[in-house]
Scaffold this motif. Sequence first.
Motif, mmCIF file in Angstrom:
data_model
loop_
_atom_site.group_PDB
_atom_site.id
_atom_site.type_symbol
_atom_site.label_atom_id
_atom_site.label_comp_id
_atom_site.label_asym_id
_atom_site.label_seq_id
_atom_site.Cartn_x
_atom_site.Cartn_y
_atom_site.Cartn_z
ATOM 1 N N ILE A 33 45.552 -27.511 55.835
ATOM 2 C CA ILE A 33 46.316 -28.529 56.550
ATOM 3 C C ILE A 33 47.108 -29.430 55.608
ATOM 4 O O ILE A 33 48.099 -30.041 56.013
ATOM 5 N N ALA A 34 46.693 -29.502 54.343
ATOM 6 C CA ALA A 34 47.465 -30.285 53.379
ATOM 7 C C ALA A 34 48.870 -29.717 53.189
ATOM 8 O O ALA A 34 49.744 -30.395 52.652
ATOM 9 N N GLN A 35 49.097 -28.478 53.634
ATOM 10 C CA GLN A 35 50.411 -27.842 53.519
ATOM 11 C C GLN A 35 51.284 -28.067 54.754
ATOM 12 O O GLN A 35 52.403 -27.552 54.828
ATOM 13 N N THR A 38 54.935 -29.590 55.363
ATOM 14 C CA THR A 38 55.897 -29.235 54.315
ATOM 15 C C THR A 38 56.002 -27.736 54.078
ATOM 16 O O THR A 38 57.090 -27.225 53.775
ATOM 17 N N GLN A 39 54.876 -26.995 54.211
ATOM 18 C CA GLN A 39 54.895 -25.562 53.913
ATOM 19 C C GLN A 39 54.448 -24.691 55.081
ATOM 20 O O GLN A 39 54.909 -23.559 55.217
ATOM 21 N N LEU A 40 53.546 -25.180 55.888
ATOM 22 C CA LEU A 40 53.126 -24.449 57.085
ATOM 23 C C LEU A 40 54.119 -24.678 58.211
ATOM 24 O O LEU A 40 54.634 -25.796 58.381
ATOM 25 N N ARG A 41 54.379 -23.640 58.996
ATOM 26 C CA ARG A 41 55.249 -23.744 60.159
ATOM 27 C C ARG A 41 54.439 -23.386 61.398
ATOM 28 O O ARG A 41 53.777 -22.343 61.435
ATOM 29 N N VAL A 42 54.486 -24.253 62.417
ATOM 30 C CA VAL A 42 53.697 -24.074 63.634
ATOM 31 C C VAL A 42 54.599 -24.207 64.845
ATOM 32 O O VAL A 42 55.487 -25.063 64.886
ATOM 33 N N SER A 43 54.372 -23.341 65.849
ATOM 34 C CA SER A 43 55.050 -23.485 67.138
ATOM 35 C C SER A 43 54.075 -23.158 68.253
ATOM 36 O O SER A 43 53.137 -22.375 68.065
ATOM 37 N N TRP A 44 54.303 -23.760 69.431
ATOM 38 C CA TRP A 44 53.461 -23.491 70.593
ATOM 39 C C TRP A 44 54.183 -23.966 71.849
ATOM 40 O O TRP A 44 54.839 -25.013 71.838
ATOM 41 N N GLU A 50 51.846 -19.721 74.227
ATOM 42 C CA GLU A 50 52.099 -18.826 73.105
ATOM 43 C C GLU A 50 52.770 -19.590 71.972
ATOM 44 O O GLU A 50 53.415 -20.615 72.181
ATOM 45 N N GLY A 51 52.622 -19.071 70.773
ATOM 46 C CA GLY A 51 53.264 -19.680 69.624
ATOM 47 C C GLY A 51 52.905 -18.932 68.355
ATOM 48 O O GLY A 51 52.213 -17.906 68.391
ATOM 49 N N PHE A 52 53.391 -19.450 67.230
ATOM 50 C CA PHE A 52 53.231 -18.746 65.966
ATOM 51 C C PHE A 52 52.826 -19.710 64.865
ATOM 52 O O PHE A 52 53.111 -20.913 64.908
ATOM 53 N N LEU A 53 52.176 -19.146 63.857
ATOM 54 C CA LEU A 53 51.827 -19.848 62.626
ATOM 55 C C LEU A 53 52.425 -19.063 61.472
ATOM 56 O O LEU A 53 52.144 -17.875 61.318
ATOM 57 N N THR A 54 53.274 -19.707 60.685
ATOM 58 C CA THR A 54 53.841 -19.074 59.503
ATOM 59 C C THR A 54 53.229 -19.710 58.268
ATOM 60 O O THR A 54 53.354 -20.920 58.042
ATOM 61 N N LEU A 55 52.543 -18.890 57.473
ATOM 62 C CA LEU A 55 51.854 -19.354 56.279
ATOM 63 C C LEU A 55 52.834 -19.502 55.118
ATOM 64 O O LEU A 55 53.932 -18.932 55.151
ATOM 65 N N PRO A 56 52.465 -20.245 54.073
ATOM 66 C CA PRO A 56 53.361 -20.385 52.917
ATOM 67 C C PRO A 56 53.752 -19.058 52.299
ATOM 68 O O PRO A 56 54.820 -18.943 51.693
ATOM 69 N N PRO A 80 56.077 -36.043 53.849
ATOM 70 C CA PRO A 80 56.933 -36.427 52.718
ATOM 71 C C PRO A 80 57.172 -37.932 52.661
ATOM 72 O O PRO A 80 56.949 -38.647 53.646
ATOM 73 N N SER A 81 57.624 -38.402 51.520
ATOM 74 C CA SER A 81 57.903 -39.829 51.341
ATOM 75 C C SER A 81 58.987 -40.272 52.306
ATOM 76 O O SER A 81 60.108 -39.741 52.307
ATOM 77 N N LEU A 82 58.644 -41.234 53.142
ATOM 78 C CA LEU A 82 59.562 -41.794 54.134
ATOM 79 C C LEU A 82 59.291 -43.285 54.231
ATOM 80 O O LEU A 82 58.249 -43.770 53.790
ATOM 81 N N PRO A 83 60.218 -44.058 54.796
ATOM 82 C CA PRO A 83 59.906 -45.453 55.097
ATOM 83 C C PRO A 83 58.648 -45.531 55.957
ATOM 84 O O PRO A 83 58.347 -44.608 56.723
ATOM 85 N N ASP A 84 57.907 -46.628 55.837
ATOM 86 C CA ASP A 84 56.597 -46.731 56.466
ATOM 87 C C ASP A 84 56.617 -46.417 57.956
ATOM 88 O O ASP A 84 55.741 -45.699 58.463
ATOM 89 N N ASP A 85 57.599 -46.965 58.708
ATOM 90 C CA ASP A 85 57.619 -46.747 60.152
ATOM 91 C C ASP A 85 57.876 -45.280 60.477
ATOM 92 O O ASP A 85 57.243 -44.698 61.364
ATOM 93 N N GLN A 86 58.768 -44.633 59.719
ATOM 94 C CA GLN A 86 59.051 -43.221 59.954
ATOM 95 C C GLN A 86 57.880 -42.339 59.512
ATOM 96 O O GLN A 86 57.587 -41.323 60.143
ATOM 97 N N ARG A 87 57.202 -42.745 58.450
ATOM 98 C CA ARG A 87 56.052 -41.979 57.958
ATOM 99 C C ARG A 87 54.930 -41.964 58.995
ATOM 100 O O ARG A 87 54.286 -40.939 59.223
#
Length: 301
Positions: A33-35, A38-44, A50-56, A80-87
């Motif tokens: 989950i740490a990925q 930024t690196q994992l792609r999830v849809s549902w 139905e949906g998909f998981l794309t691994l790094p 990723p680094s974002l302003p606090d409210d967006q993060r």
Amino acid sequence: MQILILGNSKDVHAAHLREAIAQTGTDVDYLDIAQFPTQLRVSWSPQTSEGFLTLPSGQRWNWQSIRSVFWRSLAPIQVPSLPDDQRQIAGNDAMAVLRTVMQSTSTRWVNSWRAYQFHKEKPRQLGVVHQLGITIPDTLVGNDPAAVLAFAQRHAKVIFKPVYGGAYIQPLTPQHLQPERLQLALSCAPIALQEYIPGTNIRTYVIGDRVYGAEIRSPSLDFRLDAQAELLPLTLPDAVEQDCRAIARALWLDWTAIDWRRRPDGQYVFLEANPSPMFIHFERQTRYPITQALVDLLLAD
């Protein structure tokens, strides 16, 4: 058929189980989950479920083809680094997607999000087990100094620990109960107090319908601090085996380690059920087939 391990290769238990599953010829990989995101792609899709998981690595897995996910550890998401409210918004959105796929896909989670959340409420766990008719220690949680003092006066020996967990058990001493010290401590955080149960530590593992038990011989108040603790295979009373299965069902656990204290008179007192326990050392010491039982559970229809 595909299996995922929630965790990563740095965790020896995750790596151990991944290797055991791979030896069966089953497709298996880590879900770290740490990925995400930024690196994992999830849809549902709520309409089709139905949906998909794309691994790094680029592998794209259909959620419906993933038989099981073994819950070893849930790492923090890495927004990723974002302003606090967006993060905060990004983090909330990422967790909302993860909670959705953990609870809404046909994939079997061992153990589930529901079980994981329930484990974080340990006093409630004790309450549920007590309602099953299983003995638990006299327990108090909270930050009321008067209640803490009254509890301490009711018992000859008391132990304390964090309500949430994450630290070792300690004996409650008169120094802890000094008014200024007690007020300061309880103004920082509530605490969990329990009567000290004399006797022997017992650990049981429940994996599906299988139950394995061992006596833990250690002079330490918390056996986790004792690297020399002995683990001796134990034939459990039938009633305790039944209680183990009942506890697992009540806490929505497909597998768990349950800790007990066996009083000198033979009575078993429930302490805690862990939804993601370590098991390699226990298996090596007792020779119980924990790994194989977990593989069987994850591959079962």
